[in-house]
Design an enzyme around this catalytic site. Sequence first.
Site, mmCIF file in Angstrom:
data_model
loop_
_atom_site.group_PDB
_atom_site.id
_atom_site.type_symbol
_atom_site.label_atom_id
_atom_site.label_comp_id
_atom_site.label_asym_id
_atom_site.label_seq_id
_atom_site.Cartn_x
_atom_site.Cartn_y
_atom_site.Cartn_z
ATOM 1 N N GLU A 126 -41.476 -33.393 34.029
ATOM 2 C CA GLU A 126 -42.896 -33.888 34.619
ATOM 3 C C GLU A 126 -43.857 -33.538 33.408
ATOM 4 O O GLU A 126 -44.039 -32.568 32.923
ATOM 5 C CB GLU A 126 -43.077 -33.283 35.892
ATOM 6 N N ARG A 170 -53.701 -38.197 41.774
ATOM 7 C CA ARG A 170 -53.298 -37.538 40.725
ATOM 8 C C ARG A 170 -52.097 -38.383 39.977
ATOM 9 O O ARG A 170 -51.005 -38.382 40.807
ATOM 10 C CB ARG A 170 -53.000 -36.147 41.389
ATOM 11 N N ARG A 172 -48.941 -38.561 37.514
ATOM 12 C CA ARG A 172 -48.072 -37.728 36.875
ATOM 13 C C ARG A 172 -46.743 -38.482 36.265
ATOM 14 O O ARG A 172 -46.153 -39.462 36.984
ATOM 15 C CB ARG A 172 -47.560 -36.531 37.590
#
Length: 352
Positions: A126, A170, A172
């Site tokens: 990640e 957010r 990712r």
Amino acid sequence: MEKIDFIDLFAGIGGTRLGVEAAAECLGIQAECVFSSEWDKFAQITYEANFDEKPVGDIREISTDDIPNHQMLLAGFPCQPFSIAGVSKKNALGREHGFRCKTQGTLFFEIQRILEDVRPRFFILENVKNLLYHDGGETFKVINEVLNEELDYRVFFKLYNSQPFVPQHRERLFFIGFRDEKDARSFEPPEVSGDFPKLGSILEKSVDSKYTLSDHLWDYLQAYREKHRKKGNGFGYNLYGPDDVAGTLSARYYKDGAEILIKQRGKNPRRLTPRECARLMGFPDSFRIPVSDTQAYRQFGNSIVVPLVTAVSEAVLRHMAAIDGDIKETATASERIGSGYSCEPGLPFYVI
């Protein structure tokens, strides 16, 4: 797949581990972390308080001979050299970023070393969205070439937003890689869905007055924002109410809280509390916070949204168990760990 051994690299405070363990329990798979590594001493304290084990330190100093065999490698390798904020800061300070950053940017190659020497069956990595575009796309190209061509893994990648799970925008990037062609066949990175909660769902009812901004700091932030508004840019603060979705929580939150300030009637806005930051990242309230507020803000800002990890890893583990002809779902993770996870196919979510 009744049991899986995994390692947790650049472990931080264990958000990735927590998400994977929740997904495994949903599927009736025994997941055992056989090795963890994290070099920040304060993150080690939090990790140990929650998992009863202290991660080893700098992975560069660990021989692969000392890393147990494992089927799954997890790694949220340091993102600061590639993030927009990290690149901006390093540029301002005249420092190198990306792979030219010798302390953090090269840590991806520690993952390469372990994948090459141990050859786990699959991995989940990640990083930040900006990794796709850093250095004109060259950084992403190098990582893809290493994983696909040099290491001969079959690699999938997908960009996710955390908003189905927590009230935070957010994004990712996840890499999912399989060593064997048969394991990669028919796999597709999962789509995610959820309840799209609002900030009010994570806010504490009673908050210490120490989190309210002082008149001096609030005046400074307003003046700073006005100064930059006149220059035509958006630097300043972000003010949110209970019906809003916050921007991205970062490791710099401890400085002034300007990126996510909570409106208060009749008084100055306030910072989030560390527990609210934990909730904003999808950590259950049972998660212990044994460090100072400053360190807690750093740790949650650097962490990963736990239920997003659960959603991604649940799909990967379900796929692998199906290949092995051995899948048996049991109780939901919420029943097992008391947070709010569910592993209904395609419908993972998080509730406070």
